[in-house]
Design a protein around this motif. Structure first.
Motif, PDB file in Angstrom:
ATOM      1  N   GLU A 380      -5.708   8.893   9.112  1.00  0.00           N
ATOM      2  CA  GLU A 380      -4.702   8.007   9.701  1.00  0.00           C
ATOM      3  C   GLU A 380      -3.597   7.809   8.664  1.00  0.00           C
ATOM      4  OE1 GLU A 380      -2.254   5.243  10.878  1.00  0.00           O
ATOM      5  OE2 GLU A 380      -3.713   4.327   9.519  1.00  0.00           O
ATOM      6  N   LEU A 381      -2.385   8.263   8.970  1.00  0.00           N
ATOM      7  CA  LEU A 381      -1.331   8.344   7.954  1.00  0.00           C
ATOM      8  C   LEU A 381      -0.859   6.973   7.486  1.00  0.00           C
ATOM      9  CD1 LEU A 381       0.877  11.346   9.120  1.00  0.00           C
ATOM     10  CD2 LEU A 381      -1.156  11.317   7.699  1.00  0.00           C
ATOM     11  N   SER A 382      -0.789   5.980   8.365  1.00  0.00           N
ATOM     12  CA  SER A 382      -0.244   4.679   7.959  1.00  0.00           C
ATOM     13  C   SER A 382      -1.141   3.979   6.949  1.00  0.00           C
ATOM     14  CB  SER A 382      -0.042   3.797   9.186  1.00  0.00           C
ATOM     15  OG  SER A 382       0.875   4.388  10.078  1.00  0.00           O
ATOM     16  N   GLY A 383      -2.451   3.954   7.221  1.00  0.00           N
ATOM     17  CA  GLY A 383      -3.372   3.268   6.329  1.00  0.00           C
ATOM     18  C   GLY A 383      -4.077   4.165   5.355  1.00  0.00           C
ATOM     19  N   ASN A 384      -3.866   5.505   5.466  1.00  0.00           N
ATOM     20  CA  ASN A 384      -4.490   6.458   4.544  1.00  0.00           C
ATOM     21  C   ASN A 384      -6.016   6.373   4.607  1.00  0.00           C
ATOM     22  OD1 ASN A 384      -4.515   8.504   2.727  1.00  0.00           O
ATOM     23  ND2 ASN A 384      -3.419   7.420   1.112  1.00  0.00           N
ATOM     24  N   GLN A 385      -6.562   6.196   5.819  1.00  0.00           N
ATOM     25  CA  GLN A 385      -7.996   6.073   6.009  1.00  0.00           C
ATOM     26  C   GLN A 385      -8.547   7.341   6.674  1.00  0.00           C
ATOM     27  OE1 GLN A 385      -9.798   2.985   5.010  1.00  0.00           O
ATOM     28  NE2 GLN A 385      -7.841   3.119   3.905  1.00  0.00           N
ATOM     29  N   VAL A 386      -9.717   7.781   6.209  1.00  0.00           N
ATOM     30  CA  VAL A 386     -10.334   9.008   6.703  1.00  0.00           C
ATOM     31  C   VAL A 386     -11.555   8.654   7.550  1.00  0.00           C
ATOM     32  CG1 VAL A 386     -11.472  11.171   6.069  1.00  0.00           C
ATOM     33  CG2 VAL A 386      -9.529  10.342   4.723  1.00  0.00           C
ATOM     34  N   THR A 387     -11.626   9.247   8.740  1.00  0.00           N
ATOM     35  CA  THR A 387     -12.802   9.150   9.606  1.00  0.00           C
ATOM     36  C   THR A 387     -13.425  10.540   9.692  1.00  0.00           C
ATOM     37  OG1 THR A 387     -11.728   7.416  10.915  1.00  0.00           O
ATOM     38  CG2 THR A 387     -13.617   8.546  11.899  1.00  0.00           C
ATOM     39  N   HIS A 388     -14.740  10.639   9.428  1.00  0.00           N
ATOM     40  CA  HIS A 388     -15.341  11.979   9.381  1.00  0.00           C
ATOM     41  C   HIS A 388     -16.749  11.958   9.957  1.00  0.00           C
ATOM     42  CE1 HIS A 388     -17.387  10.256   5.898  1.00  0.00           C
ATOM     43  NE2 HIS A 388     -18.228  11.289   5.931  1.00  0.00           N
ATOM     44  N   PHE A 389     -17.212  13.135  10.338  1.00  0.00           N
ATOM     45  CA  PHE A 389     -18.604  13.359  10.718  1.00  0.00           C
ATOM     46  C   PHE A 389     -18.903  14.836  10.522  1.00  0.00           C
ATOM     47  CE2 PHE A 389     -16.128  13.460  14.698  1.00  0.00           C
ATOM     48  CZ  PHE A 389     -16.393  14.753  15.136  1.00  0.00           C
ATOM     49  N   TYR A 390     -20.173  15.211  10.689  1.00  0.00           N
ATOM     50  CA  TYR A 390     -20.599  16.592  10.461  1.00  0.00           C
ATOM     51  C   TYR A 390     -20.874  17.263  11.803  1.00  0.00           C
ATOM     52  CZ  TYR A 390     -21.084  14.673   5.823  1.00  0.00           C
ATOM     53  OH  TYR A 390     -20.828  14.041   4.634  1.00  0.00           O
ATOM     54  N   TYR A 495     -17.684   9.841  -1.387  1.00  0.00           N
ATOM     55  CA  TYR A 495     -16.299  10.144  -1.771  1.00  0.00           C
ATOM     56  C   TYR A 495     -15.313   9.502  -0.796  1.00  0.00           C
ATOM     57  CZ  TYR A 495     -12.058  12.855  -2.635  1.00  0.00           C
ATOM     58  OH  TYR A 495     -10.767  13.222  -2.897  1.00  0.00           O
ATOM     59  N   PHE A 496     -15.526   9.716   0.506  1.00  0.00           N
ATOM     60  CA  PHE A 496     -14.597   9.167   1.496  1.00  0.00           C
ATOM     61  C   PHE A 496     -14.703   7.648   1.584  1.00  0.00           C
ATOM     62  CE2 PHE A 496     -14.657  13.546   3.481  1.00  0.00           C
ATOM     63  CZ  PHE A 496     -13.333  13.809   3.186  1.00  0.00           C
ATOM     64  N   ASP A 497     -15.906   7.095   1.373  1.00  0.00           N
ATOM     65  CA  ASP A 497     -16.050   5.643   1.397  1.00  0.00           C
ATOM     66  C   ASP A 497     -15.271   5.006   0.257  1.00  0.00           C
ATOM     67  OD1 ASP A 497     -17.371   3.152   2.385  1.00  0.00           O
ATOM     68  OD2 ASP A 497     -18.272   3.210   0.390  1.00  0.00           O
ATOM     69  N   GLU A 498     -15.390   5.566  -0.960  1.00  0.00           N
ATOM     70  CA  GLU A 498     -14.650   5.032  -2.109  1.00  0.00           C
ATOM     71  C   GLU A 498     -13.151   5.204  -1.902  1.00  0.00           C
ATOM     72  OE1 GLU A 498     -16.171   7.065  -5.478  1.00  0.00           O
ATOM     73  OE2 GLU A 498     -18.017   5.889  -5.602  1.00  0.00           O
ATOM     74  N   ARG A 499     -12.773   6.342  -1.372  1.00  0.00           N
ATOM     75  CA  ARG A 499     -11.342   6.593  -1.130  1.00  0.00           C
ATOM     76  C   ARG A 499     -10.778   5.605  -0.126  1.00  0.00           C
ATOM     77  NH1 ARG A 499      -7.581   8.930   1.892  1.00  0.00           N
ATOM     78  NH2 ARG A 499      -6.008  10.239   0.857  1.00  0.00           N
ATOM     79  N   ASN A 500     -11.478   5.377   0.978  1.00  0.00           N
ATOM     80  CA  ASN A 500     -10.988   4.450   2.000  1.00  0.00           C
ATOM     81  C   ASN A 500     -10.881   3.029   1.460  1.00  0.00           C
ATOM     82  OD1 ASN A 500     -10.786   6.483   3.892  1.00  0.00           O
ATOM     83  ND2 ASN A 500     -12.735   6.038   4.886  1.00  0.00           N
ATOM     84  N   ARG A 501     -11.893   2.608   0.697  1.00  0.00           N
ATOM     85  CA  ARG A 501     -11.848   1.246   0.151  1.00  0.00           C
ATOM     86  C   ARG A 501     -10.706   1.087  -0.858  1.00  0.00           C
ATOM     87  NH1 ARG A 501     -15.826   0.453  -2.872  1.00  0.00           N
ATOM     88  NH2 ARG A 501     -17.254   2.180  -2.489  1.00  0.00           N
ATOM     89  N   HIS A 502     -10.473   2.143  -1.640  1.00  0.00           N
ATOM     90  CA  HIS A 502      -9.401   2.063  -2.633  1.00  0.00           C
ATOM     91  C   HIS A 502      -8.034   1.939  -1.963  1.00  0.00           C
ATOM     92  CE1 HIS A 502      -7.151   2.827  -6.332  1.00  0.00           C
ATOM     93  NE2 HIS A 502      -6.401   3.650  -5.613  1.00  0.00           N
ATOM     94  N   PHE A 503      -7.768   2.779  -0.959  1.00  0.00           N
ATOM     95  CA  PHE A 503      -6.459   2.736  -0.312  1.00  0.00           C
ATOM     96  C   PHE A 503      -6.314   1.542   0.619  1.00  0.00           C
ATOM     97  CE2 PHE A 503      -6.355   7.248  -1.537  1.00  0.00           C
ATOM     98  CZ  PHE A 503      -5.109   7.272  -2.141  1.00  0.00           C
ATOM     99  N   LEU A 504      -7.427   0.958   1.028  1.00  0.00           N
ATOM    100  CA  LEU A 504      -7.354  -0.271   1.799  1.00  0.00           C
ATOM    101  C   LEU A 504      -6.903  -1.421   0.915  1.00  0.00           C
ATOM    102  CD1 LEU A 504      -7.924  -1.121   4.726  1.00  0.00           C
ATOM    103  CD2 LEU A 504     -10.200  -1.867   3.969  1.00  0.00           C
ATOM    104  N   ALA A 522      -0.289  11.488   1.127  1.00  0.00           N
ATOM    105  CA  ALA A 522      -0.765  11.468   2.512  1.00  0.00           C
ATOM    106  C   ALA A 522       0.347  11.030   3.451  1.00  0.00           C
ATOM    107  CB  ALA A 522      -1.972  10.543   2.631  1.00  0.00           C
ATOM    108  N   SER A 523       1.380  11.837   3.541  1.00  0.00           N
ATOM    109  CA  SER A 523       2.495  11.583   4.460  1.00  0.00           C
ATOM    110  C   SER A 523       3.020  12.915   4.957  1.00  0.00           C
ATOM    111  CB  SER A 523       3.606  10.792   3.765  1.00  0.00           C
ATOM    112  OG  SER A 523       4.109  11.508   2.659  1.00  0.00           O
ATOM    113  N   PHE A 524       3.513  12.933   6.178  1.00  0.00           N
ATOM    114  CA  PHE A 524       3.982  14.184   6.776  1.00  0.00           C
ATOM    115  C   PHE A 524       5.403  14.490   6.321  1.00  0.00           C
ATOM    116  CE2 PHE A 524       6.105  16.691  10.018  1.00  0.00           C
ATOM    117  CZ  PHE A 524       5.193  17.718  10.202  1.00  0.00           C
ATOM    118  N   SER A 525       5.636  15.759   5.948  1.00  0.00           N
ATOM    119  CA  SER A 525       6.962  16.211   5.552  1.00  0.00           C
ATOM    120  C   SER A 525       7.072  17.695   5.835  1.00  0.00           C
ATOM    121  CB  SER A 525       7.214  15.932   4.063  1.00  0.00           C
ATOM    122  OG  SER A 525       8.401  16.577   3.632  1.00  0.00           O
ATOM    123  N   ALA A 526       8.272  18.124   6.212  1.00  0.00           N
ATOM    124  CA  ALA A 526       8.487  19.556   6.464  1.00  0.00           C
ATOM    125  C   ALA A 526       8.374  20.366   5.193  1.00  0.00           C
ATOM    126  CB  ALA A 526       9.866  19.763   7.093  1.00  0.00           C
ATOM    127  N   ALA A 527       8.482  19.704   4.032  1.00  0.00           N
ATOM    128  CA  ALA A 527       8.378  20.395   2.748  1.00  0.00           C
ATOM    129  C   ALA A 527       6.949  20.407   2.211  1.00  0.00           C
ATOM    130  CB  ALA A 527       9.305  19.732   1.723  1.00  0.00           C
TER     131      ALA A 527
END
Length: 536
Positions: A380-390, A495-504, A522-527
Motif C-alpha cells: 500500500e503506497l500511502s502507508g508503506n504497508q505490506v500484506t503477504h501470504f504464501y 521481516y515484513f512485520d518489523e518493516r510494517n511496524r517501523h513505517f507505521l 516506495a512511491s510510483f514514478s516513471a523513472a
C-alpha cells in the motif's frame, strides 16, 4: 618484411603541417638568418608568426608555427644552448672555490674554451645591465619579519594595529571573528585578506599557510567583489544539467517507452535517438550528461534481452492513468502494488559475507531442496504497508484471495486500486468477474469498491513491490541456509512485520534499517527501476 627474421621496428612518424606547408620556406629562411644575428636582434617565435600573418597572409595557429620552429631550430640552437645551460647549472651548484676552478679550467684549455680577456669583456658589459644587489640577507630578514607579523596576528598579539591598517571597513569585525572562530578554510581566507592589507605578497601568504597561490588571489577577488558575505558564504547551488531532477525524470520517462511511440523504427534505444527525442520535448542534453544521470541512478546499457524497456504500444496511456489516480488519491482510497516472488527453493544460497583470511565459502551447485516457496504480496503506497501470504501456484485464485484479504484489512476505505503487471492471471476473465460482482454488491449494500490499474506490458521495473522483494531477498534470502520451509517463512514474516511496524511509526523516513537498502523509495514514478536482476 619477409626478408628479415623479425619485422623491422617503425621509427617515429614525421610530423606533418598541412596548413603550414606553403610557408615552410619562408620560416626556414628566417631561422637561418636568425643564427647570424646577435641574441638581442633575433626574431622570437611570436615575431615569426606575426610576420607570416602580416606579410604572407598565413591564417594558421601560433602553436603550429611554434612546434615547427622548435623542431627545425634544433640544429641551429640546440647544441649551442644545451652546453651552456649545463655549464650554468654546474657553476651555480658548486661552492665558490670549485666554481672558480671550473672557470679557470675553461680558460686554460688548449685552445681555451673562453679566454680571460673575453671573460673580462663579458663581465664589464654585464655589469652595465645588471643592477647592484643589496644585502644578501635583507630578503630573508624581510621574509622573517612578515612571518613574525602573521604569527603575532594568529596569537592575538597585534589586534590593536589591525584596525588602523584595515581602516573603517564594515566587514573588519567579521573578518576577525572568522579568523579566530571559523573553520580552517575560513581562517585561511580571513588571514589572506588581513595579510594582504598589511602589504604581504600572495607568495609569502601561500607559503605560510601551505596553500596554493591561486587560492589566496581568488579569496581577495571574492572579497573585493562581494565582501565578507561572499567570502565566507556557502557555495551557490550547482546549475549543472546532471543535477537537474526534471531532466532526469524526462530521460527515464523516455527510456522506459518503446522507441516506436516516438516514430523511431527501432526496438531499443540508442544514444542518438534518445537525444533526438529529448530535444523534441524541450529537454536537450549531451551524451555525457545522459550517461552521468543514468549511471548515478544505477542504470546500465545492457543487451536487448534484458534492457529495461516496455514494448507496450499503449504504454503512455496506461502510465498516464496511474499518474492520474495517484495525483487524485483521497484519504479514504488505497493504491496497491501487487506481485509474486518465486518460486524459489529453500536451500543454501550464495551471497556476500565477511570471510576470514584463507577461508573460501562455497555453495554446491546441486542441492537437495527443503521445499519451494511462492510469496504473494501487496504494498500500500500511502502507508508503506505490506500484506503477504504464501501460495502454491501463480493463478487467478491467488489474485482473488489477495483481493479478498485486502478488502477485509482495508474495509474502512472507500475504494481500492489494484496495480500489477500484465501476467495472464492478473487479467483473467474470472478475476474481473469477481471484481464486478463485488462492486455490484457494494452499490446495493455499501462497502469498498475495487478498481484495477494495470501496468504496461513488460514494465516490471515500474512495479514498486519489486523493490520491496529486492530488499527482502538481499536481507534474508541471499547468503541464507534455512533448515526448513517453516524457518524460511518465519524469517520472511518477521521481516515484513518489523518493516510494517517501523513505517507505521515513521511514515516519512526509512532510517538506517536493513530495508533502507531497497532499490527505490516506495512511491510510483516513471523513472523507477524497481526490479534488480541481482536480488530477485
Amino acid at each position: 618484411m619477409l626478408q628479415y627474421k623479425c619485422p623491422q621496428p617503425s621509427g617515429p612518424r614525421a610530423p606533418r603541417y598541412p596548413k603550414l606547408e606553403p610557408y615552410v620556406n619562408i620560416i626556414d629562411q628566417l631561422i637561418t638568418a636568425n643564427v647570424s644575428l646577435p641574441l638581442d636582434a633575433r626574431l622570437s617565435i611570436k615575431a615569426i608568426h606575426n610576420y607570416l600573418q602580416r606579410e604572407a597572409g598565413f591564417a594558421g595557429s601560433y602553436r603550429s608555427v611554434k612546434d615547427y620552429v622548435r623542431r627545425r631550430a634544433i640544429p641551429y640552437y640546440g647544441p649551442y644552448y644545451a652546453v651552456w645551460d649545463d655549464a650554468y647549472e654546474l657553476i651555480v651548484s658548486l661552492n665558490k672555490s670549485d666554481a672558480i676552478d671550473f672557470m679557470q679550467m675553461l680558460s686554460r684549455a688548449n685552445p681555451p674554451v673562453i679566454s680571460s680577456a673575453r671573460a673580462q669583456k663579458i663581465f664589464r658589459e654585464a655589469a652595465k645591465r645588471i643592477k647592484p644587489r643589496g644585502d644578501a640577507n635583507s630578503g630573508q630578514k624581510r621574509l622573517n619579519a612578515q612571518f613574525e607579523w602573521i604569527r603575532r596576528v594568529l596569537q592575538k598579539e597585534s589586534l590593536e594595529s589591525l584596525g588602523g591598517e584595515f581602516g573603517n571597513h564594515p566587514d573588519f569585525l567579521t573578518i576577525v571573528r572568522y579568523l579566530y572562530e571559523g573553520r580552517q578554510t575560513h581562517r585561511n581566507r580571513a588571514l589572506a585578506i588581513l595579510a594582504h592589507r598589511h602589504g604581504i605578497s600572495d607568495r609569502v601568504i601561500s607559503a605560510f599557510l601551505a596553500i596554493n597561490r591561486h587560492t589566496v588571489r581568488r579569496s581577495r577577488e571574492i572579497f573585493d567583489l562581494g565582501g565578507a558575505t561572499a567570502l565566507f558564504g556557502s557555495k551557490p547551488k550547482s546549475n549543472r544539467k546532471v543535477d537537474d531532477n526534471e531532466l532526469a525524470t524526462a530521460i527515464f520517462g523516455v527510456l522506459h517507452e518503446p522507441p516506436s511511440n516516438h516514430g523511431i523504427n527501432r526496438t531499443s534505444w540508442t544514444m542518438a535517438h534518445l537525444r533526438q527525442v529529448l530535444t523534441k520535448i524541450g529537454k536537450p542534453a549531451c551524451p555525457d550528461t545522459i550517461r552521468a544521470i543514468a549511471k548515478a541512478a544505477g542504470y546500465r546499457w545492457r543487451k536487448a534481452r534484458v534492457v529495461l524497456t516496455s514494448n507496450d504500444p499503449d504504454y503512455s496511456n496506461k502510465l498516464g492513468r496511474i499518474r492520474s489516480i495517484l495525483s487524485g488519491l483521497q484519504a479514504n482510497d488505497a493504491f496497491f502494488s501487487i506481485d509474486e516472488l518465486g518460486p524459489f527453493a529453500v536451500n543454501a544460497k550464495p551471497g556476500r559475507t565477511l570471510t576470514a583470511p584463507g577461508e573460501l565459502r562455497a555453495v554446491p551447485q546441486w542441492q537437495k531442496s527443503k521445499g519451494c516457496l511462492i510469496l504473494t504480496a501487496a504494498l500500500e503506497l500511502s502507508g508503506n504497508q505490506v500484506t503477504h501470504f504464501y501460495s502454491l501456484k501463480k493463478n487467478t485464485s491467488e489474485m482473488i484471495r489477495m483481493m479478498e484479504l485486502l478488502l477485509e484489512r482495508y474495509k474502512d476505505k472507500k475504494k481500492l486500486y489494484l496495480s500489477w503487471d500484465a501476467a495472464s492471471w492478473h487479467i483473467s476473465k474470472r478475476l474481473f468477474e469477481r471484481i464486478e460482482e463485488n462492486n455490484q454488491f457494494v452499490a446495493k449494500t455499501g462497502g469498498t469498491l475495487v478498481e484495477t490499474a494495470p501496468l504496461p506490458a513488460r514494465a516490471q521495473f515500474l512495479n514498486v513491490i519489486e523493490s520491496i522483494f529486492s530488499g527482502m531477498a538481499r536481507a534474508i534470502i541471499h547468503n541464507s541456509d534455512y533448515k526448513s520451509m517453516n524457518e524460511a517463512k518465519t524469517a520472511i514474516n518477521r521481516y515484513f512485520d518489523e518493516r510494517n511496524r517501523h513505517f507505521l511509526a515513521n511514515p516519512r523516513r526509512a532510517g538506517n534499517k536493513l530495508w533502507g537498502k531497497e532499490r527505490v523509495p516506495a512511491s510510483f514514478s516513471a523513472a523507477n527501476n524497481c526490479k534488480d536482476p541481482r536480488y530477485s
